[in-house]
Design a protein around this motif. Structure first.
Motif, PDB file in Angstrom:
ATOM      1  N   VAL A  96       0.867  -1.172   0.000  1.00  0.00           N
ATOM      2  CA  VAL A  96       0.000   0.000   0.000  1.00  0.00           C
ATOM      3  C   VAL A  96       0.910   1.230   0.000  1.00  0.00           C
ATOM      4  O   VAL A  96       1.912   1.238   0.712  1.00  0.00           O
ATOM      5  CB  VAL A  96      -0.912  -0.033   1.248  1.00  0.00           C
ATOM      6  N   ALA A  97       0.592   2.229  -0.822  1.00  0.00           N
ATOM      7  CA  ALA A  97       1.530   3.351  -0.977  1.00  0.00           C
ATOM      8  C   ALA A  97       0.868   4.708  -0.735  1.00  0.00           C
ATOM      9  O   ALA A  97      -0.303   4.913  -1.079  1.00  0.00           O
ATOM     10  CB  ALA A  97       2.137   3.323  -2.382  1.00  0.00           C
ATOM     11  N   ARG A  98       1.686   5.609  -0.156  1.00  0.00           N
ATOM     12  CA  ARG A  98       1.300   7.006   0.037  1.00  0.00           C
ATOM     13  C   ARG A  98       2.528   7.891  -0.213  1.00  0.00           C
ATOM     14  O   ARG A  98       3.656   7.440  -0.018  1.00  0.00           O
ATOM     15  CB  ARG A  98       0.862   7.261   1.490  1.00  0.00           C
ATOM     16  N   ALA A  99       2.282   9.131  -0.566  1.00  0.00           N
ATOM     17  CA  ALA A  99       3.385  10.078  -0.735  1.00  0.00           C
ATOM     18  C   ALA A  99       3.618  10.825   0.574  1.00  0.00           C
ATOM     19  O   ALA A  99       2.726  10.915   1.407  1.00  0.00           O
ATOM     20  CB  ALA A  99       3.051  11.070  -1.836  1.00  0.00           C
ATOM     21  N   PHE A 100       4.862  11.345   0.740  1.00  0.00           N
ATOM     22  CA  PHE A 100       5.104  12.248   1.876  1.00  0.00           C
ATOM     23  C   PHE A 100       5.635  13.582   1.343  1.00  0.00           C
ATOM     24  O   PHE A 100       6.157  13.654   0.222  1.00  0.00           O
ATOM     25  CB  PHE A 100       6.036  11.626   2.917  1.00  0.00           C
ATOM     26  N   THR A 101       5.491  14.627   2.172  1.00  0.00           N
ATOM     27  CA  THR A 101       5.858  15.968   1.709  1.00  0.00           C
ATOM     28  C   THR A 101       7.295  16.347   2.077  1.00  0.00           C
ATOM     29  O   THR A 101       8.017  16.902   1.264  1.00  0.00           O
ATOM     30  CB  THR A 101       4.911  17.012   2.329  1.00  0.00           C
ATOM     31  N   ASP A 102       7.702  16.069   3.325  1.00  0.00           N
ATOM     32  CA  ASP A 102       9.087  16.358   3.722  1.00  0.00           C
ATOM     33  C   ASP A 102       9.542  15.291   4.720  1.00  0.00           C
ATOM     34  O   ASP A 102       8.766  14.406   5.079  1.00  0.00           O
ATOM     35  CB  ASP A 102       9.198  17.771   4.313  1.00  0.00           C
ATOM     36  N   ASP A 103      10.809  15.396   5.176  1.00  0.00           N
ATOM     37  CA  ASP A 103      11.360  14.312   6.006  1.00  0.00           C
ATOM     38  C   ASP A 103      10.586  14.138   7.314  1.00  0.00           C
ATOM     39  O   ASP A 103      10.395  13.012   7.784  1.00  0.00           O
ATOM     40  CB  ASP A 103      12.848  14.573   6.310  1.00  0.00           C
ATOM     41  N   ASP A 104      10.130  15.253   7.878  1.00  0.00           N
ATOM     42  CA  ASP A 104       9.351  15.138   9.124  1.00  0.00           C
ATOM     43  C   ASP A 104       8.079  14.336   8.873  1.00  0.00           C
ATOM     44  O   ASP A 104       7.673  13.498   9.683  1.00  0.00           O
ATOM     45  CB  ASP A 104       8.956  16.525   9.655  1.00  0.00           C
ATOM     46  N   ASP A 105       7.452  14.621   7.730  1.00  0.00           N
ATOM     47  CA  ASP A 105       6.210  13.906   7.385  1.00  0.00           C
ATOM     48  C   ASP A 105       6.495  12.421   7.142  1.00  0.00           C
ATOM     49  O   ASP A 105       5.692  11.553   7.519  1.00  0.00           O
ATOM     50  CB  ASP A 105       5.591  14.559   6.138  1.00  0.00           C
ATOM     51  N   ALA A 106       7.645  12.116   6.545  1.00  0.00           N
ATOM     52  CA  ALA A 106       7.995  10.707   6.289  1.00  0.00           C
ATOM     53  C   ALA A 106       8.137   9.939   7.608  1.00  0.00           C
ATOM     54  O   ALA A 106       7.581   8.842   7.778  1.00  0.00           O
ATOM     55  CB  ALA A 106       9.305  10.629   5.508  1.00  0.00           C
ATOM     56  N   ILE A 107       8.844  10.530   8.554  1.00  0.00           N
ATOM     57  CA  ILE A 107       9.062   9.857   9.845  1.00  0.00           C
ATOM     58  C   ILE A 107       7.731   9.759  10.598  1.00  0.00           C
ATOM     59  O   ILE A 107       7.416   8.735  11.217  1.00  0.00           O
ATOM     60  CB  ILE A 107      10.100  10.628  10.704  1.00  0.00           C
ATOM     61  N   ARG A 108       6.938  10.818  10.512  1.00  0.00           N
ATOM     62  CA  ARG A 108       5.636  10.793  11.201  1.00  0.00           C
ATOM     63  C   ARG A 108       4.763   9.657  10.662  1.00  0.00           C
ATOM     64  O   ARG A 108       4.189   8.882  11.427  1.00  0.00           O
ATOM     65  CB  ARG A 108       4.920  12.146  11.013  1.00  0.00           C
ATOM     66  N   GLN A 109       4.691   9.569   9.333  1.00  0.00           N
ATOM     67  CA  GLN A 109       3.854   8.505   8.751  1.00  0.00           C
ATOM     68  C   GLN A 109       4.411   7.117   9.104  1.00  0.00           C
ATOM     69  O   GLN A 109       3.651   6.189   9.392  1.00  0.00           O
ATOM     70  CB  GLN A 109       3.772   8.653   7.230  1.00  0.00           C
ATOM     71  N   ALA A 110       5.726   6.981   9.086  1.00  0.00           N
ATOM     72  CA  ALA A 110       6.324   5.672   9.420  1.00  0.00           C
ATOM     73  C   ALA A 110       5.926   5.254  10.829  1.00  0.00           C
ATOM     74  O   ALA A 110       5.627   4.074  11.085  1.00  0.00           O
ATOM     75  CB  ALA A 110       7.842   5.739   9.289  1.00  0.00           C
ATOM     76  N   ASN A 111       5.903   6.225  11.743  1.00  0.00           N
ATOM     77  CA  ASN A 111       5.620   5.904  13.152  1.00  0.00           C
ATOM     78  C   ASN A 111       4.129   5.922  13.486  1.00  0.00           C
ATOM     79  O   ASN A 111       3.753   5.608  14.621  1.00  0.00           O
ATOM     80  CB  ASN A 111       6.347   6.891  14.073  1.00  0.00           C
ATOM     81  N   ASP A 112       3.289   6.267  12.526  1.00  0.00           N
ATOM     82  CA  ASP A 112       1.853   6.358  12.806  1.00  0.00           C
ATOM     83  C   ASP A 112       1.220   4.960  12.709  1.00  0.00           C
ATOM     84  O   ASP A 112       0.415   4.678  11.819  1.00  0.00           O
ATOM     85  CB  ASP A 112       1.201   7.339  11.824  1.00  0.00           C
TER      86      ASP A 112
END
Ligand code: NAP
Length: 497
Positions: A392-408
C-alpha cells in the motif's frame, strides 16, 4: 510423507518418542492444490499435561549438563538437520505452499544456521565480573535456565519459528513443550525427531499438536511451566499473555507488524522499486516484517508506483515445487478471502488498485501481487495487518512527514529507509520506532542479530545472544568474606551490642 503414510504418522512427540494422541485426526492440506499431504492425530489438553510433566522430569539432567555437553548435542542437531534438508524442504513446501526456492535458500538453511549459532552460544554465558562490590562480600553472577518453556508458533515459517524459540531455550538448559500451528505441524515434529537422534535426552523437547483454542490455551495457561513464548498475531499473543499472567509466568511475545518502507527523494529508485516488491512479496507477504506501507517522496511517487506495478505484474505464480515459481499461494482459502476482502474495501476508502486484486481461477489459494496507491491514512489497508502479497503506498511531503507517517502505527517490528544521504539514514534509524531498521534493503536477517518488536509487535528477542538471555535467569550470589559475627551493616538493627 504422502497420504499413504497417513495411518502411521503420530500426532505428537512426548518423552523422546512419537505418541499417537487421542484427539481427532487432522489432515494437513497443501494450499497449492487443496490436497491432503498428511494426517495426524491431534493432542488433547490431557496430552499437554503429559508433555509438561515430561519436560519437568527431563529438566534437571539437561539444565545440569555442562555448556559444552549441550553445545555438542545442538551441534549434532545442526548436522543432522543439514543432512535432512531435502525432507525439511519437502515438508515445508507441502504444508505451506511456499516456493521451493524460498524453502531451499531461506527457510531451511537459515534454520540450520540458527541451530548452529545456538550450539556455539550455549558456551557463552555472560555477566558482570565477580568482585568485592560491598567491600565485605564477593558478589558473583550465575546464569540459570528459566525452566520448562511452553512455546506456541504460527504457520508462516513453521521450521524457522520453531527453531527461533526452541534452540535458545535448549542452549540455555531449558526443556520445552512446543505447539506448532495445527495446519503446519510437520517440520516441528521432524525437528524433535532429529534432536532425539542427535542425543538430546528424552523429554527435553516435546511437541503437542492441536488447535490454539484448546491445546494452545491449555499450554499457555499451564501451571507447571516457567515461561511462555509465543509468535503469532497480536490479539492471540495478548490472550496468551493473560493466561500466563494468571500464574505470574515470564512471557516473550513476537507479534504482528505493518512495516513502513520509506523512500526519500535521493534514493536509488530502481533499487527501491525492486526492494519494495521483494520485501512485500516474500512468503506471499505472509511475513511479519514484510514491506507493507510504502511511504514515498512526492517527487518520486508516480515513478515508484508505476515501477512497482510493472515489476509486480511480471511475478510468476504457480506450482511451489517448480523452481521457476516466484509466488506460492496464501496459506488457506479462508485467509485468501480475508486478504481479498481488505483489498476490495480499499477503493471505498480512497485507495486505487494499480495492479492485482485478483484471485486466479483454479485450485489452491493463490492471489495476484497487489499494489494499492493513494490510500488515506485512516484506511484499513494502511493501518491493519493484511498478511498477503499487498503493498500500500502514500506520498510524503518532507522528512518530518515521512518519519511521522512511518511511526503512525501501533506496530513496531521492522522498517526500512531508502536514501543515499548518510544523515537521513541516521535520522531514520534513530527515529523510526521499530525493532529493526534496514537502510537500503528490507527483509534480511542473520543469526547473530536480534529480531523482535516494540509496541503491538510484542517484546523480547528471537535469534542472537539476546534471545539466549530470555531463557536464563540471573542470580546474584553474595558471599561474606569477613567471617565476622558483627557485620558492619548490623548497625542498622542493633543500637548496642
Ligand atoms: P495466530 O492466529 O495468532 O496463531 C499463532 C499460534 O497461536 C498458532 O499456533 C495458533 O494455533 C495459536 N493459538 C490460537 N489461539 C490460541 C489461544 N487462545 N491460546 C493459545 N494459542 C493460540 O497467528 P497465525 O495466523 O498463525 O500467524 C500469523 C501472525 O503471526 C501474524 O500476525 C504475523 O505477523 C505473526 N508473526 C509474527 C512474527 C514475529 O516474529 N513477530 C513472526 C511470524 C508471524 P492454531 O493456529 O493451531 O489454532
Amino acid at each position: 510423507m504422502t497420504v499413504a503414510d497417513i495411518a502411521t504418522h503420530p500426532g505428537s512427540w512426548i518423552g523422546g518418542a512419537p505418541v499417537t494422541t487421542g484427539g481427532p485426526r487432522h489432515q494437513v492440506i497443501n494450499p497449492a492444490t487443496g490436497a491432503p499431504v498428511a494426517e495426524i492425530a491431534l493432542a488433547q489438553p490431557g496430552d499437554v499435561d503429559a508433555a509438561v510433566a515430561s519436560a519437568r522430569g527431563a529438566l534437571p539432567e539437561w539444565s545440569g549438563a555442562t555448556p559444552a555437553e549441550r553445545s555438542a548435542v545442538l551441534g549434532k542437531l545442526a548436522k543432522l538437520a543439514d543432512e535432512a534438508t531435502s525432507v525439511l524442504v519437502a515438508e515445508e513446501v507441502s504444508q505451506t505452499g511456499k516456493p521451493v526456492r524460498l524453502a531451499t535458500e531461506f527457510d531451511v538453511p537459515g534454520s540450520i544456521d540458527n541451530i548452529d549459532f545456538f550450539a556455539g552460544a550455549a558456551r557463552h554465558l555472560e555477566g558482570k565480573a565477580s568482585a568485592e562490590y560491598s567491600g565485605d562480600h564477593t558478589s558473583s553472577i550465575r546464569r540459570e535456565a528459566v525452566g520448562v518453556v511452553a512455546t506456541i508458533t504460527p504457520w508462516n515459517y513453521p521450521l524457522q519459528m520453531a527453531v527461533w524459540k526452541v534452540l535458545p531455550a535448549l542452549a540455555a538448559g531449558c526443556s520445552v513443550v512446543i505447539k506448532p500451528a495445527e495446519i503446519t505441524p510437520l517440520t516441528t515434529l521432524t525437528l524433535a525427531r532429529l534432536a532425539s537422534e542427535a542425543g538430546l535426552p528424552d523429554g527435553v523437547f516435546n511437541v503437542v499438536t492441536g488447535s490454539g483454542a484448546d491445546v494452545g490455551a491449555a499450554l499457555a495457561g499451564h501451571a507447571d511451566v516457567d515461561m511462555v513464548t509465543f509468535t503469532g498475531s497480536t490479539p492471540v499473543g495478548r490472550r496468551v499473555m493473560l493466561a500466563a499472567a494468571a500464574h505470574g509466568h515470564r512471557t516473550q511475545l513476537e507479534l504482528g507488524g505493518k512495516a513502513p518502507f520509506v523512500v526519500f527523494d535521493d534514493a536509488d529508485l530502481d533499487a527501491a522499486i525492486q526492494g519494495a516488491v521483494a520485501g512485500a512479496l516474500i512468503n506471499t507477504g505472509q511475513d511479519c516484517t514484510a514491506a507493507t506501507r510504502a511511504i514515498v517522496a512526492r517527487d518520486l511517487y508516480d515513478d515508484f508506483v508505476a515501477g512497482v506495478g510493472e515489476v509486480m505484474s511480471k511475478i510468476v505464480l504457480g506450482d511451489p515445487e517448480d523452481p521457476d515459481t516466484d509466488l506460492g499461494p496464501l496459506i488457506t482459502l479462508a485467509h485468501r478471502a480475508k486478504v481479498a476482502g481488505m483489498v476490495e474495501r480499499a477503493p471505498s476508502e480512497g485507495g486505487r488498485i494499480v495492479t492485482g486484486g485478483v484471485a486466479p481461477e483454479g485450485p489452491g489459494s493463490f492471489y495476484r501481487p497487489t499494489l494499492i496507491a493513494d490510500v488515506s491514512e485512516q484506511s484499513e489497508v494502511w493501518r491493519d495487518e493484511i498478511f498477503g502479497p499487498v503493498l500500500v503506498a502514500r506520498a510524503f511531503t518532507d522528512d518530518d512527514d515521512a518519519i511521522r507517517q512511518a511511526n503512525d502505527t501501533k506496530y513496531g517490528l521492522a522498517a526500512s529507509a531508502w536514501t543515499r544521504d548518510v544523515y537521513r539514514a541516521q535520522r531514520a534509524s534513530r527515529e523510526i520506532h521499530a525493532g529493526c531498521v534496514w537502510i537500503n534493503d528490507h527483509i534480511p536477517i542473520i543469526s547473530e542479530m536480534p529480531h523482535g518488536g516494540f509496541g503491538a509487535s510484542g517484546f523480547g528477542k528471537d535469534m542472537s545472544q539476546y534471545s539466549l538471555e530470555e531463557y536464563l535467569s540471573i542470580k546474584h550470589v553474595m558471599s561474606d568474606i569477613t567471617g565476622a559475627v558483627d557485620k558492619d551493616w548490623h548497625r542498622t538493627i542493633f543500637t548496642k551490642r
